[in-house]
Design an enzyme around this catalytic site. Sequence first.
Site, short mmCIF file in Angstrom:
data_model
loop_
_atom_site.label_atom_id
_atom_site.label_comp_id
_atom_site.label_asym_id
_atom_site.label_seq_id
_atom_site.Cartn_x
_atom_site.Cartn_y
_atom_site.Cartn_z
N THR A 104 28.02 4.34 -15.27
CA THR A 104 28.11 5.78 -15.06
C THR A 104 28.51 6.39 -16.39
O THR A 104 29.61 6.17 -16.88
CB THR A 104 29.13 6.13 -13.97
OG1 THR A 104 28.69 5.57 -12.74
CG2 THR A 104 29.27 7.63 -13.82
N LYS A 179 24.19 10.86 -10.43
CA LYS A 179 25.48 10.19 -10.22
C LYS A 179 26.64 11.16 -10.32
O LYS A 179 27.65 11.03 -9.61
CB LYS A 179 25.65 9.06 -11.25
CG LYS A 179 26.94 8.24 -11.06
CD LYS A 179 27.02 7.59 -9.68
CE LYS A 179 28.37 6.93 -9.43
NZ LYS A 179 28.58 5.70 -10.21
N LYS A 247 37.30 9.09 -15.70
CA LYS A 247 36.27 9.21 -16.73
C LYS A 247 35.06 9.94 -16.19
O LYS A 247 34.51 10.86 -16.83
CB LYS A 247 35.90 7.82 -17.25
CG LYS A 247 34.71 7.77 -18.20
CD LYS A 247 33.39 7.40 -17.51
CE LYS A 247 33.43 6.02 -16.90
NZ LYS A 247 32.12 5.64 -16.31
#
Length: 296
Positions: A104, A179, A247
């Site tokens: 990701t 995502k 993150k």
Amino acid sequence: MTEQASKKEKVVGFIGTGIMGASMAGHLLNGGCTVHVYNRTKSRADALMSKGAIWQDTPKAVAEQCEVIITMLGYPTDVEEVYFGAAGLIENAKANAVLIDMTTSSPSLAKRIALEAANKGLAALDAPVSGGDIGAKEARLSIMVGGEERFFQAILPLLTLMGKNIVHQGAAGAGQFTKMCNQIAIATNMIGVSEALAYAKKAGLSQEKVLKSIETGAAGSWSLSNLGPRIINGDFSPGFYVKHFMKDIKIAIESAEELELPLPGLALARSLYEQVIAIGEENSGTQALYKVLSVD
């Protein structure tokens, strides 16, 4: 890319054999692939090597051996380090190789990888996943793919070894944008899951019975069904690390700012997960959010 690229029985490199990557690489082995592996901590690849995976000492060595290279890393900085530079995958990949980043990461980085790969005659796809450690173990990940349609179709048989819901979302970067949609939905949903279970306990209810009642109704979600029981059992082990989720939240917020789109729910989730990290739970699973929302 050759006709062989559409076959499952091929030579695949897998870089990043952590909680999810190890299971994903294992499915490739079980599917008949020859798998070369690299991980910064070699011991995390021991189980794969015991099943026949071939260790390589550097990402460059993986690139020199494989026709498809998959990366499943922690941070965008890790992706940049592995893909670019004299020792990177793009510079050292075999002719017509396919590079698949399942980390990701940021949409802009995915676009950069695709452009530089194309300039070297390579194919590149961004293919982040959802489903956590359970989905990885059971080979039923949701895989969101960005890149050229022809590259996607050629590599689809490999992806089906690791996931069930595999959708080509569009051009380079589209997988990462998708995502981010996934992470935005999870972030606010985890707030609801944690608050609901905290409320149930404070009200003197059985959390187990409450979960049984609500998980199949309108409140149902993957997080409620899979992480709710972990919360109730006091299991905060990582299916997906808080530090990695934070993150992702930051990437989504930065991307939304570029799109001039306010995301107040995600901003709240960021502030709450900052509290989770502040109490030392950065290496716990995302369900550790419960710890800052409950009175246990």
